[in-house]
Design a protein around this motif. Structure first.
Motif, PDB file in Angstrom:
ATOM      1  N   ASN A 150      20.805  -9.329 -46.984  1.00 54.10           N
ATOM      2  CA  ASN A 150      19.482  -9.764 -47.444  1.00 54.10           C
ATOM      3  C   ASN A 150      19.488 -11.187 -48.013  1.00 54.10           C
ATOM      4  OD1 ASN A 150      18.575  -7.087 -46.861  1.00 54.10           O
ATOM      5  ND2 ASN A 150      19.308  -6.432 -48.872  1.00 54.10           N
ATOM      6  N   LYS A 151      20.353 -12.028 -47.468  1.00 61.57           N
ATOM      7  CA  LYS A 151      20.438 -13.420 -47.899  1.00 61.57           C
ATOM      8  C   LYS A 151      20.308 -14.335 -46.690  1.00 61.57           C
ATOM      9  CE  LYS A 151      21.573 -12.715 -52.328  1.00 61.57           C
ATOM     10  NZ  LYS A 151      20.788 -13.205 -53.477  1.00 61.57           N
ATOM     11  N   LYS A 152      19.349 -15.279 -46.760  1.00 56.04           N
ATOM     12  CA  LYS A 152      19.139 -16.198 -45.649  1.00 56.04           C
ATOM     13  C   LYS A 152      20.388 -17.014 -45.358  1.00 56.04           C
ATOM     14  CE  LYS A 152      16.512 -19.815 -46.273  1.00 56.04           C
ATOM     15  NZ  LYS A 152      15.351 -20.735 -46.401  1.00 56.04           N
ATOM     16  N   GLU A 153      21.094 -17.427 -46.411  1.00 54.76           N
ATOM     17  CA  GLU A 153      22.243 -18.295 -46.222  1.00 54.76           C
ATOM     18  C   GLU A 153      23.415 -17.598 -45.539  1.00 54.76           C
ATOM     19  OE1 GLU A 153      22.136 -17.264 -50.719  1.00 54.76           O
ATOM     20  OE2 GLU A 153      20.742 -17.504 -49.027  1.00 54.76           O
ATOM     21  N   TYR A 154      23.406 -16.265 -45.528  1.00 54.51           N
ATOM     22  CA  TYR A 154      24.476 -15.528 -44.857  1.00 54.51           C
ATOM     23  C   TYR A 154      24.013 -14.940 -43.525  1.00 54.51           C
ATOM     24  CZ  TYR A 154      27.117 -15.929 -49.186  1.00 54.51           C
ATOM     25  OH  TYR A 154      27.785 -16.412 -50.279  1.00 54.51           O
ATOM     26  N   GLY A 155      22.964 -15.452 -42.973  1.00 57.25           N
ATOM     27  CA  GLY A 155      22.514 -15.012 -41.661  1.00 57.25           C
ATOM     28  C   GLY A 155      21.303 -14.119 -41.677  1.00 57.25           C
ATOM     29  N   ASN A 199       1.256   5.774 -39.804  1.00 66.29           N
ATOM     30  CA  ASN A 199       2.037   4.549 -39.939  1.00 66.29           C
ATOM     31  C   ASN A 199       1.147   3.323 -40.162  1.00 66.29           C
ATOM     32  OD1 ASN A 199       4.669   5.535 -39.827  1.00 66.29           O
ATOM     33  ND2 ASN A 199       4.645   5.634 -37.591  1.00 66.29           N
ATOM     34  N   GLU A 200      -0.012   3.306 -39.523  1.00 64.56           N
ATOM     35  CA  GLU A 200      -0.938   2.203 -39.762  1.00 64.56           C
ATOM     36  C   GLU A 200      -1.389   2.190 -41.215  1.00 64.56           C
ATOM     37  OE1 GLU A 200      -5.040   0.241 -37.902  1.00 64.56           O
ATOM     38  OE2 GLU A 200      -4.608   2.365 -37.550  1.00 64.56           O
ATOM     39  N   LEU A 201      -1.682   3.360 -41.753  1.00 62.76           N
ATOM     40  CA  LEU A 201      -2.098   3.445 -43.155  1.00 62.76           C
ATOM     41  C   LEU A 201      -1.005   2.917 -44.081  1.00 62.76           C
ATOM     42  CD1 LEU A 201      -4.213   4.446 -45.244  1.00 62.76           C
ATOM     43  CD2 LEU A 201      -2.978   6.617 -45.261  1.00 62.76           C
ATOM     44  N   LEU A 202       0.252   3.306 -43.834  1.00 59.65           N
ATOM     45  CA  LEU A 202       1.359   2.827 -44.657  1.00 59.65           C
ATOM     46  C   LEU A 202       1.440   1.303 -44.639  1.00 59.65           C
ATOM     47  CD1 LEU A 202       4.229   5.339 -43.759  1.00 59.65           C
ATOM     48  CD2 LEU A 202       3.177   5.035 -45.989  1.00 59.65           C
ATOM     49  N   LEU A 203       1.351   0.724 -43.459  1.00 62.34           N
ATOM     50  CA  LEU A 203       1.503  -0.727 -43.318  1.00 62.34           C
ATOM     51  C   LEU A 203       0.327  -1.489 -43.923  1.00 62.34           C
ATOM     52  CD1 LEU A 203       2.908  -0.848 -39.671  1.00 62.34           C
ATOM     53  CD2 LEU A 203       4.187  -1.167 -41.792  1.00 62.34           C
ATOM     54  N   ARG A 204      -0.866  -0.981 -43.732  1.00 62.13           N
ATOM     55  CA  ARG A 204      -2.045  -1.701 -44.246  1.00 62.13           C
ATOM     56  C   ARG A 204      -2.209  -1.515 -45.756  1.00 62.13           C
ATOM     57  NH1 ARG A 204      -4.507  -3.972 -40.075  1.00 62.13           N
ATOM     58  NH2 ARG A 204      -4.560  -2.945 -38.029  1.00 62.13           N
ATOM     59  N   LYS A 232      -0.777  -9.655 -46.573  1.00 59.83           N
ATOM     60  CA  LYS A 232      -0.461 -10.504 -47.726  1.00 59.83           C
ATOM     61  C   LYS A 232       0.954 -10.282 -48.230  1.00 59.83           C
ATOM     62  CE  LYS A 232      -5.297 -10.317 -49.240  1.00 59.83           C
ATOM     63  NZ  LYS A 232      -6.226  -9.850 -50.292  1.00 59.83           N
ATOM     64  N   ARG A 233       1.505  -9.108 -47.997  1.00 61.87           N
ATOM     65  CA  ARG A 233       2.865  -8.806 -48.451  1.00 61.87           C
ATOM     66  C   ARG A 233       3.778  -8.544 -47.261  1.00 61.87           C
ATOM     67  NH1 ARG A 233      -0.623  -6.076 -51.868  1.00 61.87           N
ATOM     68  NH2 ARG A 233      -0.600  -6.766 -54.039  1.00 61.87           N
ATOM     69  N   ALA A 234       3.587  -9.297 -46.201  1.00 61.49           N
ATOM     70  CA  ALA A 234       4.398  -9.118 -44.996  1.00 61.49           C
ATOM     71  C   ALA A 234       5.880  -9.317 -45.302  1.00 61.49           C
ATOM     72  CB  ALA A 234       3.947 -10.094 -43.908  1.00 61.49           C
ATOM     73  N   MET A 235       6.726  -8.663 -44.529  1.00 67.48           N
ATOM     74  CA  MET A 235       8.170  -8.772 -44.721  1.00 67.48           C
ATOM     75  C   MET A 235       8.617 -10.222 -44.512  1.00 67.48           C
ATOM     76  SD  MET A 235       9.146  -5.608 -45.375  1.00 67.48           S
ATOM     77  CE  MET A 235      10.901  -5.621 -45.108  1.00 67.48           C
ATOM     78  N   LYS A 236       9.493 -10.701 -45.395  1.00 68.68           N
ATOM     79  CA  LYS A 236      10.032 -12.048 -45.245  1.00 68.68           C
ATOM     80  C   LYS A 236      11.088 -12.051 -44.139  1.00 68.68           C
ATOM     81  CE  LYS A 236       7.556 -13.397 -48.706  1.00 68.68           C
ATOM     82  NZ  LYS A 236       6.301 -14.149 -48.443  1.00 68.68           N
ATOM     83  N   ASP A 237      11.012 -13.037 -43.281  1.00 65.60           N
ATOM     84  CA  ASP A 237      11.981 -13.179 -42.186  1.00 65.60           C
ATOM     85  C   ASP A 237      13.143 -14.026 -42.689  1.00 65.60           C
ATOM     86  OD1 ASP A 237      13.406 -13.516 -39.875  1.00 65.60           O
ATOM     87  OD2 ASP A 237      11.657 -13.954 -38.626  1.00 65.60           O
ATOM     88  N   LEU A 238      14.286 -13.386 -42.917  1.00 63.58           N
ATOM     89  CA  LEU A 238      15.452 -14.067 -43.483  1.00 63.58           C
ATOM     90  C   LEU A 238      16.355 -14.686 -42.430  1.00 63.58           C
ATOM     91  CD1 LEU A 238      16.406 -11.443 -46.226  1.00 63.58           C
ATOM     92  CD2 LEU A 238      14.992 -13.493 -46.465  1.00 63.58           C
ATOM     93  N   ASN A 239      15.978 -14.554 -41.181  1.00 59.35           N
ATOM     94  CA  ASN A 239      16.758 -15.187 -40.119  1.00 59.35           C
ATOM     95  C   ASN A 239      16.651 -16.704 -40.263  1.00 59.35           C
ATOM     96  OD1 ASN A 239      17.806 -16.234 -37.731  1.00 59.35           O
ATOM     97  ND2 ASN A 239      16.851 -14.674 -36.432  1.00 59.35           N
ATOM     98  N   MET A 286       7.673 -18.874 -46.720  1.00 61.21           N
ATOM     99  CA  MET A 286       8.729 -18.376 -45.847  1.00 61.21           C
ATOM    100  C   MET A 286       8.114 -17.637 -44.659  1.00 61.21           C
ATOM    101  SD  MET A 286      11.985 -15.953 -46.812  1.00 61.21           S
ATOM    102  CE  MET A 286      12.667 -17.199 -47.910  1.00 61.21           C
ATOM    103  N   ALA A 287       8.769 -17.743 -43.513  1.00 58.58           N
ATOM    104  CA  ALA A 287       8.287 -17.047 -42.315  1.00 58.58           C
ATOM    105  C   ALA A 287       8.284 -15.539 -42.556  1.00 58.58           C
ATOM    106  CB  ALA A 287       9.177 -17.393 -41.134  1.00 58.58           C
ATOM    107  N   THR A 288       7.388 -14.858 -41.875  1.00 60.60           N
ATOM    108  CA  THR A 288       7.277 -13.401 -42.023  1.00 60.60           C
ATOM    109  C   THR A 288       7.512 -12.728 -40.685  1.00 60.60           C
ATOM    110  OG1 THR A 288       4.883 -13.535 -41.684  1.00 60.60           O
ATOM    111  CG2 THR A 288       5.684 -13.573 -43.970  1.00 60.60           C
TER     112      THR A 288
END
Length: 514
Positions: free
Chosen positions: A24-29, A166-171, A218-225, A237-239
């Motif tokens: 879960n660290k961008k600097e490690y990939g 699943n849509e309800l969970l995500l929204r 608004k709380r989309a997952m952060k893209d750590l790639n 940060m990209a999502t």
């Protein structure tokens, strides 16, 4: 819905015990690991802790009864799973129809195909016409089990329900545009609202997981790639879309397998201590009788069934089972798993294809007959995009290969016409069928014959036994067949470990060489 007991699958360490690289660290990939995963059932489901039992073991030996009425007795093991607390009701089905009407207002065929067949109530020598017009839609029956649905319709409902949950969970959690913003509310996420209201079509779990739905909340997952995240931090940060590895989405709702249904109906967990079963059962409740022995309800019938050929509900002034036809899905007392009406009210579809001797040949772990292996159809082999239908769902095709292909084989197969590859692998519904039995040719049993179980308002007590089984074609329906859904349980089969003996294992030590 039952209160969820969560089983954590967390990794105590925030780094790999094999490479030392931090998670879960961008600097490690940017390799992402959910080390706080907690599982739990989807809406409407209760937990069923699996185990070994004798399928067909509760069968009542009645002279003159056909052996085909019961399962072949065999010790098997059912893995833990989730199951609907109640049968699917008329209100539940009307919610499904309303969604179709709202999202596809001019697709009359779609709506029509999902309408239950209310004509199942008609009888030449009975006055059942009021049920034809009222049973599905009148509020007097809103909590009654839906009937007149085919096995195929029930399967499609399970798929639709998966997508809505699943849509309800995500929204609701902000990973996608909220329903309020998506449907023209007063929220501030106007750009996302416009994007989500575009031409992508309805949410589909399979399409979303393949990154073919672009809707970030608004709380989309952060893209750590690092290749995607750039130098951005925080909100800049990209999502990305939620992935299966994130442990957020629920598994698919589906019809229960026959052995799951029988195991859950018996509820032997209430009669078991230290792997010893004190008393077996022939119904979902303990004892040999069909009526309650409790002082407050003494003499009341414990399920909705037909006591004799002409007695559907008892005598006026003392209606015993309180129902002439079906009754509300939360009637009577739940069994030891907390499931209502696992005997009587309506028979219930299960997923299996019917064969008289299925369990003589079936595997001992999670036995099931009906496997028709399917893969998502690839639209673009280079990008991995899948084909989707007009409802935004993945197009499924019969699986062609029993093992993973090499890369060269996969690319070569992509250029071949689909009908040029002979497929003998996907359809396993007739696996180990006796060669002397030409199913579908000299018998009424074929690959579209589906099992139903449980007994109904229109059946006598014999069919309340969980070991009994009958079949009907998957495109046919009846006034006494409904269904409930199930869901796979991921991870450990033990649901509650507190107070139970456990081996103590050491956690991996963090690598300190950095």
């Amino acid at each position: 819905m039952a209160v969820a007991s969560f089983v954590s699958c967390k990794s105590k360490s925030g780094s790999s015990d094999k490479t030392g690289m931090a998670y879960n660290k961008k600097e490690y990939g940017g390799f992402t690991v959910n080390n706080r995963y907690k599982r739990g059932p989807g809406p409407g489901l209760v937990e069923i802790e699996g185990g070994a039992f004798v399928v067909g073991g509760s069968a009542i030996n009645v002279p003159g009864q056909e052996l085909g009425n019961y399962n072949h007795k065999k010790e098997i093991t059912v893995n833990s799973f989730y199951m609907d607390e109640t049968e699917v009701s008329n209100t539940n089905w009307l919610e499904y129809l309303n969604w179709i009407m709202t999202n596809f207002p001019k697709d009359y065929e779609y709506y029509y195909n999902e309408l239950p067949d209310t004509l199942v109530w008609r009888r030449p020598l009975s006055y059942n016409e009021p049920y034809v017009d009222n049973y599905l839609r009148h509020p007097a029956y809103q909590d009654y089990p839906v009937v007149g649905v085919t096995w195929e319709q029930a399967e499609r409902y399970c798929e639709w329900r998966t997508d809505r949950v699943n849509e309800l969970l995500l929204r609701e959690r902000g990973y996608m545009t909220s329903f309020k913003d998506k449907n023209g509310g007063t929220g501030t996420n106007a750009n996302a609202t416009a994007s989500a209201a575009g031409t992508q079509g309805p949410f589909s779990t399979g399409t979303y997981l393949n990154n073919q739905i672009d809707d970030k909340g608004k709380r989309a997952m952060k893209d750590l790639n690092p290749a995607n995240a750039g130098n951005g931090t925080g909100r800049n940060m990209a999502t990305r879309n939620v992935r299966l590895e994130d442990g957020i989405l629920k598994s698919a709702y589906r019809l229960p397998f026959e052995t799951e249904w029988e195991y859950a109906a018996l509820g032997l967990i209430g009669n078991t201590q230290y792997e010893n079963i004190s008393d077996n059962k022939i119904y979902p409740w303990s004892g040999l009788g069909l009526s309650s022995a409790k002082k407050s309800t003494r003499g009341l019938i414990l399920a909705n069934f037909k006591r004799t050929k002409g007695d559907y509900m008892g005598v006026g002034g003392s209606l015993n089972d309180k129902g002439g036809i079906t009754v509300a899905v939360r009637s009577y007392t739940p069994n030891d798993f907390g499931l209502y009406n696992m005997a009587g009210n309506v028979n219930e579809w299960v997923r299996d294809v019917y064969r008289p001797g299925t369990f003589e040949a079936a595997d001992a772990f999670n036995p099931f007959r009906g496997n028709l292996y399917l893969d998502k159809k690839i639209a673009d082999p280079a990008t991995g995009k899948i084909a989707i239908d007009k409802y935004n769902r993945p197009v499924m095709t019969e699986a062609l290969y029993a093992k993973k292909q090499t890369w060269a084989e996969k690319q070569a197969a992509a250029t071949k016409p689909a009908d040029s590859v002979k497929n003998t692998y996907a359809d396993q519904r007739g696996y180990r069928d006796p060669q002397s039995e030409l199913y579908g040719e000299i018998t009424l049993v074929n690959d579209k014959s589906r099992v139903y179980k449980g007994g109904s308002w229109n059946d006598q007590a014999l069919w309340l036994n969980p070991a009994t089984r009958r079949f009907l074609q998957q495109d046919e329906s009846s006034a006494d067949i409904g269904f409930r859904c199930a869901m796979d349980m991921q991870g450990s089969p033990e649901i509650r470990s507190n107070g139970k003996p456990q081996f103590k294992n050491k956690q991996s030590r963090p690598f300190k060489g950095r």
